[in-house]
Design a protein around this motif. Structure first.
Motif: not given
Length: 154
Positions: A29-41
């Motif tokens: 994904v080109d523009n991964v946001g902080i929200e997506e990263i936090v959801n994974i973690i």
């Protein structure tokens, strides 16, 4: 945080799974946001990687805190940002100066180990090899200009 980890090997396995999933998202994904990263973690911290259907207030507040901490740590001047960027710089430098063989990889791993990012060594090697190509092209194009500039400064 929600799941008791029985051994360091199990913790390592969970961390590797989380890292792998994060890297897949960051690479695809080109523009991964902080929200997506936090959801994974938060999915890994909650139950070892399997998302729960309902999100409790506790989980939501934890995700909010993680998001704020991540956003803050991505800013210049933040101690975490400074330490991570320094480790990546040293790892790249190790590959550029030591080569992409065992010696350079060992230098990169040592630098990345300071921030717990040894699993990213292969990506750093690829980036360093691309940096070496760019530097080689720059020298062949701008080399004579630099020589002329230095000669005229004397």
């Amino acid at each position: 945080m929600e799941k008791i980890v029985a051994s360091s090997a199990e913790m390592e396995s969970i961390l590797l799974q989380c890292t792998k999933q994060l890297l897949e998202v960051l690479d695809s994904v080109d523009n991964v946001g902080i929200e997506e990263i936090v959801n994974i973690i938060s999915g890994f911290s909650q139950d070892g990687g399997e998302k729960a259907v309902t999100r409790s207030e506790k989980l939501q507040s934890r995700e909010l805190i993680m998001g704020r901490m991540l956003a803050k740590s991505l800013q210049c001047g933040d101690p975490i940002f400074e330490k991570v960027s320094r480790a990546v710089y040293l790892a790249l430098r190790g590959i550029v100066l030591g080569g992409s063989g065992p010696r350079g990889r060992k230098l990169a791993e040592t630098a990345l180990q300071q921030v717990g990012a040894v699993t990213l060594t292969d990506k750093v090697v690829v980036a360093a090899e691309e940096l070496i190509v760019a530097a080689s092209v720059s020298v062949s194009i701008h080399g004579p200009w630099y020589v002329n500039l230095c000669d005229n400064m004397r």
